[in-house]
Design a protein around this motif. Structure first.
Motif, PDB file in Angstrom:
ATOM      1  N   MET A   1     -33.148  -4.554 -57.189  1.00 41.19           N
ATOM      2  CA  MET A   1     -33.401  -3.144 -56.820  1.00 41.19           C
ATOM      3  C   MET A   1     -32.441  -2.738 -55.703  1.00 41.19           C
ATOM      4  N   GLY A   2     -31.872  -1.541 -55.824  1.00 43.32           N
ATOM      5  CA  GLY A   2     -30.937  -1.070 -54.811  1.00 43.32           C
ATOM      6  C   GLY A   2     -31.313   0.318 -54.318  1.00 43.32           C
ATOM      7  N   ILE A   3     -30.467   0.835 -53.426  1.00 43.85           N
ATOM      8  CA  ILE A   3     -30.686   2.166 -52.836  1.00 43.85           C
ATOM      9  C   ILE A   3     -29.524   3.073 -53.208  1.00 43.85           C
ATOM     10  N   LEU A   4     -29.848   4.256 -53.696  1.00 35.10           N
ATOM     11  CA  LEU A   4     -28.852   5.287 -53.989  1.00 35.10           C
ATOM     12  C   LEU A   4     -29.125   6.468 -53.068  1.00 35.10           C
ATOM     13  N   ARG A   5     -28.208   6.730 -52.155  1.00 36.36           N
ATOM     14  CA  ARG A   5     -28.397   7.839 -51.199  1.00 36.36           C
ATOM     15  C   ARG A   5     -27.715   9.100 -51.716  1.00 36.36           C
ATOM     16  N   ILE A   6     -28.481  10.176 -51.791  1.00 38.44           N
ATOM     17  CA  ILE A   6     -27.975  11.469 -52.239  1.00 38.44           C
ATOM     18  C   ILE A   6     -28.151  12.486 -51.120  1.00 38.44           C
ATOM     19  N   ALA A   7     -27.089  13.211 -50.822  1.00 37.58           N
ATOM     20  CA  ALA A   7     -27.147  14.283 -49.809  1.00 37.58           C
ATOM     21  C   ALA A   7     -26.856  15.610 -50.491  1.00 37.58           C
ATOM     22  N   VAL A   8     -27.647  16.610 -50.153  1.00 37.33           N
ATOM     23  CA  VAL A   8     -27.490  17.938 -50.735  1.00 37.33           C
ATOM     24  C   VAL A   8     -27.422  18.979 -49.620  1.00 37.33           C
ATOM     25  N   GLU A   9     -26.432  19.844 -49.684  1.00 35.33           N
ATOM     26  CA  GLU A   9     -26.329  20.995 -48.790  1.00 35.33           C
ATOM     27  C   GLU A   9     -26.591  22.239 -49.625  1.00 35.33           C
ATOM     28  N   ASP A  10     -27.505  23.075 -49.178  1.00 40.85           N
ATOM     29  CA  ASP A  10     -27.829  24.268 -49.956  1.00 40.85           C
ATOM     30  C   ASP A  10     -28.063  25.441 -49.011  1.00 40.85           C
ATOM     31  N   THR A  11     -27.838  26.652 -49.516  1.00 40.90           N
ATOM     32  CA  THR A  11     -28.072  27.863 -48.721  1.00 40.90           C
ATOM     33  C   THR A  11     -28.878  28.855 -49.534  1.00 40.90           C
ATOM     34  N   ARG A 133     -32.639  15.163 -57.053  1.00 41.05           N
ATOM     35  CA  ARG A 133     -33.215  14.331 -58.108  1.00 41.05           C
ATOM     36  C   ARG A 133     -32.330  14.342 -59.349  1.00 41.05           C
ATOM     37  N   ARG A 134     -31.852  15.532 -59.734  1.00 43.85           N
ATOM     38  CA  ARG A 134     -30.985  15.618 -60.915  1.00 43.85           C
ATOM     39  C   ARG A 134     -29.715  14.795 -60.723  1.00 43.85           C
ATOM     40  N   LYS A 135     -29.130  14.923 -59.538  1.00 46.18           N
ATOM     41  CA  LYS A 135     -27.893  14.182 -59.268  1.00 46.18           C
ATOM     42  C   LYS A 135     -28.164  12.685 -59.228  1.00 46.18           C
ATOM     43  N   GLY A 136     -29.275  12.312 -58.596  1.00 42.92           N
ATOM     44  CA  GLY A 136     -29.610  10.894 -58.504  1.00 42.92           C
ATOM     45  C   GLY A 136     -29.830  10.276 -59.874  1.00 42.92           C
ATOM     46  N   GLU A 137     -30.540  10.974 -60.755  1.00 46.16           N
ATOM     47  CA  GLU A 137     -30.797  10.453 -62.101  1.00 46.16           C
ATOM     48  C   GLU A 137     -29.498  10.302 -62.885  1.00 46.16           C
ATOM     49  N   ALA A 138     -28.599  11.275 -62.725  1.00 45.12           N
ATOM     50  CA  ALA A 138     -27.320  11.214 -63.445  1.00 45.12           C
ATOM     51  C   ALA A 138     -26.478  10.030 -62.966  1.00 45.12           C
ATOM     52  N   LEU A 139     -26.404   9.832 -61.652  1.00 43.83           N
ATOM     53  CA  LEU A 139     -25.602   8.732 -61.116  1.00 43.83           C
ATOM     54  C   LEU A 139     -26.223   7.382 -61.439  1.00 43.83           C
ATOM     55  N   ALA A 140     -27.557   7.310 -61.373  1.00 43.98           N
ATOM     56  CA  ALA A 140     -28.218   6.045 -61.696  1.00 43.98           C
ATOM     57  C   ALA A 140     -27.980   5.676 -63.155  1.00 43.98           C
ATOM     58  N   ALA A 141     -28.082   6.667 -64.036  1.00 46.41           N
ATOM     59  CA  ALA A 141     -27.851   6.408 -65.460  1.00 46.41           C
ATOM     60  C   ALA A 141     -26.427   5.949 -65.713  1.00 46.41           C
ATOM     61  N   ALA A 142     -25.470   6.553 -65.002  1.00 51.50           N
ATOM     62  CA  ALA A 142     -24.074   6.164 -65.171  1.00 51.50           C
ATOM     63  C   ALA A 142     -23.843   4.717 -64.741  1.00 51.50           C
ATOM     64  N   ALA A 143     -24.679   4.234 -63.830  1.00 50.75           N
ATOM     65  CA  ALA A 143     -24.562   2.862 -63.344  1.00 50.75           C
ATOM     66  C   ALA A 143     -25.469   1.906 -64.122  1.00 50.75           C
ATOM     67  N   GLY A 144     -26.086   2.420 -65.187  1.00 48.33           N
ATOM     68  CA  GLY A 144     -26.969   1.577 -65.983  1.00 48.33           C
ATOM     69  C   GLY A 144     -28.291   1.301 -65.292  1.00 48.33           C
ATOM     70  N   GLN A 145     -28.700   2.174 -64.409  1.00 46.55           N
ATOM     71  CA  GLN A 145     -29.939   2.003 -63.649  1.00 46.55           C
ATOM     72  C   GLN A 145     -30.830   3.237 -63.855  1.00 46.55           C
ATOM     73  N   ARG A 146     -31.996   3.212 -63.250  1.00 43.01           N
ATOM     74  CA  ARG A 146     -32.876   4.368 -63.248  1.00 43.01           C
ATOM     75  C   ARG A 146     -33.592   4.451 -61.904  1.00 43.01           C
ATOM     76  N   ILE A 147     -34.048   5.629 -61.582  1.00 40.81           N
ATOM     77  CA  ILE A 147     -34.779   5.814 -60.322  1.00 40.81           C
ATOM     78  C   ILE A 147     -36.195   5.285 -60.501  1.00 40.81           C
ATOM     79  N   VAL A 148     -36.605   4.395 -59.589  1.00 39.46           N
ATOM     80  CA  VAL A 148     -37.942   3.811 -59.670  1.00 39.46           C
ATOM     81  C   VAL A 148     -38.812   4.173 -58.468  1.00 39.46           C
TER      82      VAL A 148
END
Length: 207
Positions: A1-11, A133-148
């Motif tokens: 199990m690993g950690i995927l850090r996602i940062a979002v800037e929004d206005t 969440r959308r970005k995290g799921e996309a990146l995890a899938a690209a790495a052959g992983q999923r968010i748990v």
């Protein structure tokens, strides 16, 4: 199990909940001597006028008194300047400005929009979380992983709301007030501002 850090800037744009006007009223020191500043004739008159527009007495706050003789000592029959603030709803502002600019002896020094940025930040942070969440799921899938799961979430926010200082043109002389023509205050009286949100999420990822 690993950690995927996602940062979002929004206005987002948020609406003002009220407007605070900083005023100066020319008055007389004849009321000094135990009588509250809120009871000064000049203040009472203004309160009465704005009551007709639905502005209650509790919207006024007297914040200072300045003697015009330079000595700081108040004497009978001396002219003084009363500083006060007036808080109104955005939909009341146009009519209130019309009344104030038509009154001799009243100077509008500053307009300050007020916002409930905390409540607005809840909606903004929720939208940012959906993006993360959308970005995290996309990146995890690209790495052959999923968010748990989620290990950590942090957010911060700030808003940009400059105060508006009235130019000299926003002050009327007594002769101008008699005619009370429409007046261009030289301001963009917008009641929205930009709220910026920063969200950081540590997603737990695994097979």
């Amino acid at each position: 199990m690993g950690i995927l850090r996602i940062a979002v800037e929004d206005t987002s744009r948020i609406e003002a909940t009220s407007a605070r006007l900083h005023l100066t009223i020319a008055g007389s020191s004849s009321f000094v001597g135990g009588t509250a500043l809120r009871k000064a004739a000049e203040v009472r008159e203004l309160v009465g006028l704005l009551a007709e527009q639905g502005v209650g007495e509790d919207a006024f706050e007297v914040v200072g008194l300045n003697a015009e003789n330079g000595s700081g000592i108040l004497v009978k029959s001396q002219r003084v300047a009363i500083s006060l603030t007036l808080t109104v709803l955005p939909e009341q502002l146009g009519a209130v400005l019309g009344t104030l600019t038509a009154r001799p002896g009243v100077r509008i020094d500053e307009l300050e929009w007020r916002y409930d940025e905390f409540e607005a930040s809840i909606t903004a942070a929720t939208a940012a979380m959906a993006k993360a969440r959308r970005k995290g799921e996309a990146l995890a899938a690209a790495a052959g992983q999923r968010i748990v799961g989620i290990a950590e979430i942090s957010d911060s926010w700030n808003r940009h709301a400059p105060r508006m200082v009235y130019a000299a043109a926003a002050t009327r002389s007594q002769s101008m007030a008699k005619a009370a023509p429409e007046m261009d205050l030289g301001l963009d009286l917008t009641s929205t501002t930009e709220l910026s949100v920063h969200l950081s999420v540590d997603f737990q990822i695994g097979d």
